[in-house]
Structures are given as C-alpha cells and as structure tokens.
Design a protein around this motif. Structure first.
Motif, PDB file in Angstrom:
ATOM      1  N   GLY A  41      22.050   9.842  26.233  1.00 52.57           N
ATOM      2  CA  GLY A  41      20.904  10.734  26.102  1.00 52.57           C
ATOM      3  C   GLY A  41      19.815  10.563  27.137  1.00 52.57           C
ATOM      4  O   GLY A  41      18.681  10.982  26.915  1.00 52.57           O
ATOM      5  N   ILE A  42      20.130  10.000  28.282  1.00 51.61           N
ATOM      6  CA  ILE A  42      19.144   9.859  29.350  1.00 51.61           C
ATOM      7  C   ILE A  42      19.134  11.142  30.169  1.00 51.61           C
ATOM      8  O   ILE A  42      20.155  11.515  30.751  1.00 51.61           O
ATOM      9  CB  ILE A  42      19.459   8.657  30.260  1.00 51.61           C
ATOM     10  N   PRO A  43      18.002  11.831  30.233  1.00 47.84           N
ATOM     11  CA  PRO A  43      17.948  13.062  31.038  1.00 47.84           C
ATOM     12  C   PRO A  43      17.974  12.739  32.531  1.00 47.84           C
ATOM     13  O   PRO A  43      17.250  11.864  33.001  1.00 47.84           O
ATOM     14  CB  PRO A  43      16.625  13.708  30.634  1.00 47.84           C
ATOM     15  N   SER A  44      18.798  13.444  33.270  1.00 47.68           N
ATOM     16  CA  SER A  44      18.971  13.150  34.694  1.00 47.68           C
ATOM     17  C   SER A  44      17.685  13.360  35.490  1.00 47.68           C
ATOM     18  O   SER A  44      17.469  12.690  36.497  1.00 47.68           O
ATOM     19  CB  SER A  44      20.103  13.983  35.283  1.00 47.68           C
ATOM     20  N   LYS A  45      16.826  14.255  35.052  1.00 44.25           N
ATOM     21  CA  LYS A  45      15.589  14.517  35.800  1.00 44.25           C
ATOM     22  C   LYS A  45      14.589  13.355  35.695  1.00 44.25           C
ATOM     23  O   LYS A  45      13.665  13.272  36.492  1.00 44.25           O
ATOM     24  CB  LYS A  45      14.956  15.818  35.335  1.00 44.25           C
ATOM     25  N   GLU A  46      14.786  12.455  34.747  1.00 47.09           N
ATOM     26  CA  GLU A  46      13.890  11.305  34.572  1.00 47.09           C
ATOM     27  C   GLU A  46      14.365  10.061  35.324  1.00 47.09           C
ATOM     28  O   GLU A  46      13.669   9.059  35.365  1.00 47.09           O
ATOM     29  CB  GLU A  46      13.753  10.970  33.079  1.00 47.09           C
ATOM     30  N   ILE A  47      15.546  10.130  35.917  1.00 53.92           N
ATOM     31  CA  ILE A  47      16.123   8.969  36.610  1.00 53.92           C
ATOM     32  C   ILE A  47      15.511   8.839  37.997  1.00 53.92           C
ATOM     33  O   ILE A  47      15.486   9.786  38.773  1.00 53.92           O
ATOM     34  CB  ILE A  47      17.655   9.099  36.703  1.00 53.92           C
ATOM     35  N   LYS A  48      15.026   7.646  38.293  1.00 50.89           N
ATOM     36  CA  LYS A  48      14.453   7.354  39.611  1.00 50.89           C
ATOM     37  C   LYS A  48      15.534   6.884  40.574  1.00 50.89           C
ATOM     38  O   LYS A  48      15.594   7.311  41.722  1.00 50.89           O
ATOM     39  CB  LYS A  48      13.381   6.284  39.478  1.00 50.89           C
ATOM     40  N   LYS A  64      26.783   0.932  36.532  1.00 54.18           N
ATOM     41  CA  LYS A  64      25.698   1.777  37.012  1.00 54.18           C
ATOM     42  C   LYS A  64      24.415   1.217  36.430  1.00 54.18           C
ATOM     43  O   LYS A  64      24.286   1.069  35.215  1.00 54.18           O
ATOM     44  CB  LYS A  64      25.877   3.230  36.566  1.00 54.18           C
ATOM     45  N   LEU A  65      23.488   0.912  37.317  1.00 54.26           N
ATOM     46  CA  LEU A  65      22.179   0.411  36.914  1.00 54.26           C
ATOM     47  C   LEU A  65      21.174   1.526  37.137  1.00 54.26           C
ATOM     48  O   LEU A  65      21.026   2.025  38.245  1.00 54.26           O
ATOM     49  CB  LEU A  65      21.805  -0.821  37.734  1.00 54.26           C
ATOM     50  N   ILE A  66      20.483   1.901  36.080  1.00 53.22           N
ATOM     51  CA  ILE A  66      19.576   3.041  36.128  1.00 53.22           C
ATOM     52  C   ILE A  66      18.145   2.596  35.927  1.00 53.22           C
ATOM     53  O   ILE A  66      17.828   1.890  34.976  1.00 53.22           O
ATOM     54  CB  ILE A  66      19.960   4.086  35.059  1.00 53.22           C
ATOM     55  N   THR A  67      17.280   3.039  36.848  1.00 53.95           N
ATOM     56  CA  THR A  67      15.845   2.826  36.747  1.00 53.95           C
ATOM     57  C   THR A  67      15.194   4.176  36.500  1.00 53.95           C
ATOM     58  O   THR A  67      15.529   5.166  37.146  1.00 53.95           O
ATOM     59  CB  THR A  67      15.287   2.221  38.057  1.00 53.95           C
ATOM     60  N   MET A  68      14.250   4.198  35.578  1.00 59.29           N
ATOM     61  CA  MET A  68      13.574   5.442  35.227  1.00 59.29           C
ATOM     62  C   MET A  68      12.297   5.606  36.047  1.00 59.29           C
ATOM     63  O   MET A  68      11.678   4.633  36.453  1.00 59.29           O
ATOM     64  CB  MET A  68      13.230   5.458  33.730  1.00 59.29           C
ATOM     65  N   ILE A 105      15.286  -3.629  22.133  1.00 55.83           N
ATOM     66  CA  ILE A 105      15.781  -2.337  22.613  1.00 55.83           C
ATOM     67  C   ILE A 105      14.798  -1.220  22.276  1.00 55.83           C
ATOM     68  O   ILE A 105      14.742  -0.202  22.958  1.00 55.83           O
ATOM     69  CB  ILE A 105      17.200  -2.014  22.085  1.00 55.83           C
ATOM     70  N   SER A 106      13.987  -1.423  21.262  1.00 52.14           N
ATOM     71  CA  SER A 106      13.002  -0.392  20.884  1.00 52.14           C
ATOM     72  C   SER A 106      11.940  -0.191  21.967  1.00 52.14           C
ATOM     73  O   SER A 106      11.240   0.815  21.975  1.00 52.14           O
ATOM     74  CB  SER A 106      12.332  -0.760  19.563  1.00 52.14           C
ATOM     75  N   LYS A 107      11.834  -1.125  22.914  1.00 54.01           N
ATOM     76  CA  LYS A 107      10.882  -0.997  24.024  1.00 54.01           C
ATOM     77  C   LYS A 107      11.369  -0.029  25.095  1.00 54.01           C
ATOM     78  O   LYS A 107      10.593   0.406  25.928  1.00 54.01           O
ATOM     79  CB  LYS A 107      10.625  -2.362  24.668  1.00 54.01           C
ATOM     80  N   LEU A 108      12.656   0.284  25.088  1.00 59.25           N
ATOM     81  CA  LEU A 108      13.188   1.253  26.041  1.00 59.25           C
ATOM     82  C   LEU A 108      12.780   2.652  25.618  1.00 59.25           C
ATOM     83  O   LEU A 108      12.814   2.989  24.436  1.00 59.25           O
ATOM     84  CB  LEU A 108      14.714   1.161  26.119  1.00 59.25           C
ATOM     85  N   LYS A 109      12.398   3.459  26.582  1.00 59.13           N
ATOM     86  CA  LYS A 109      11.958   4.823  26.287  1.00 59.13           C
ATOM     87  C   LYS A 109      13.078   5.656  25.678  1.00 59.13           C
ATOM     88  O   LYS A 109      12.876   6.403  24.731  1.00 59.13           O
ATOM     89  CB  LYS A 109      11.430   5.499  27.548  1.00 59.13           C
ATOM     90  N   TYR A 110      14.287   5.525  26.226  1.00 56.57           N
ATOM     91  CA  TYR A 110      15.423   6.299  25.743  1.00 56.57           C
ATOM     92  C   TYR A 110      16.325   5.404  24.910  1.00 56.57           C
ATOM     93  O   TYR A 110      16.863   4.421  25.391  1.00 56.57           O
ATOM     94  CB  TYR A 110      16.186   6.937  26.904  1.00 56.57           C
TER      95      TYR A 110
END
Length: 120
Positions: A41-48, A64-68, A105-110
């Motif tokens: 459920g991570i929106p692609s437009k929010e990925i840095k 894959k390591l994703i930074t928002m 994990i609750s600290k993560l936005k998504y």
C-alpha cells in the motif's frame, strides 16, 4: 590449438548461461517485489528513492529499499529470497529493525495491508 578453442567456447557459453540466469532471476524478483510493494500500500508518488540490491550474505536474495519523501529517517525494506521464492518485509524505524509484530512498526507512515499481513 583446438583444445584452447574448445575450452574458450565452453567458458564463453558458461559465462553467458550464468549471466542469463542472473538477469532472469532479477526480473522475477523485481516483479514479485513490485507486486508485494503494491499490495503493501505504498503510493508510488510518495517514494523518494528506491535502491535495488542483490546479496549472497542473506542467502542469495534481491531487495528493494524504499525511502519516503516526507519521512527520510525511516526505511521500508522488501526482499525476495531466491531459494524459498518468498517475499518479506523488514522496516527500519530510527535505526531499529522492525517486523510486523514489532510495536515500532506503528511509527511508519504506511502500514501493511491486511493482504500483506496474511501472507506472512
């Protein structure tokens, strides 16, 4: 001279086979990871930033390591294990590794979707 040509041909064929197999596995891993990330459920437009890696340390896996954009301190790490052909998740919240069962994990936005939680 014929021996060198035969040995050279065998080495070239072997190198091409290994390279082809690597790129095939990479393609399979990328497709599985992209599907899992979409289900997460991570929106692609929010990925840095997305970093794609291959590692033998973790038992031959791609990750894959994703930074928002709005939360660069936290990291979403998705991995595909070649041997078991499974996809998994591990977050990094302010330097702490977290899984689905961690209270951090609750600290993560998504947050993971129910579909992803049920895959574990």
């Amino acid at each position: 001279m014929k021996k060198f040509i035969i040995i050279g041909s065998i080495l070239i064929i072997l190198a091409l086979s290994v390279t082809t197999y690597y790129f095939y596995q990479k393609n399979v891993a990328e497709n599985e990871l992209d599907s899992y990330i979409s289900d997460y459920g991570i929106p692609s437009k929010e990925i840095k930033n997305v970093d794609f890696h291959f590692s033998f340390k973790t038992g031959a896996s791609f990750s894959k390591l994703i930074t928002m954009k709005d939360d660069p301190d936290n990291l979403y790490a998705f991995y595909y294990e070649l041997k078991s052909k499974t996809v998994g998740f591990e977050g990094d919240v302010y330097g702490n590794s977290v899984g689905f069962d961690s209270p951090l994990i609750s600290k993560l936005k998504y947050q993971p979707s129910e579909k992803v939680k049920n895959m574990e």
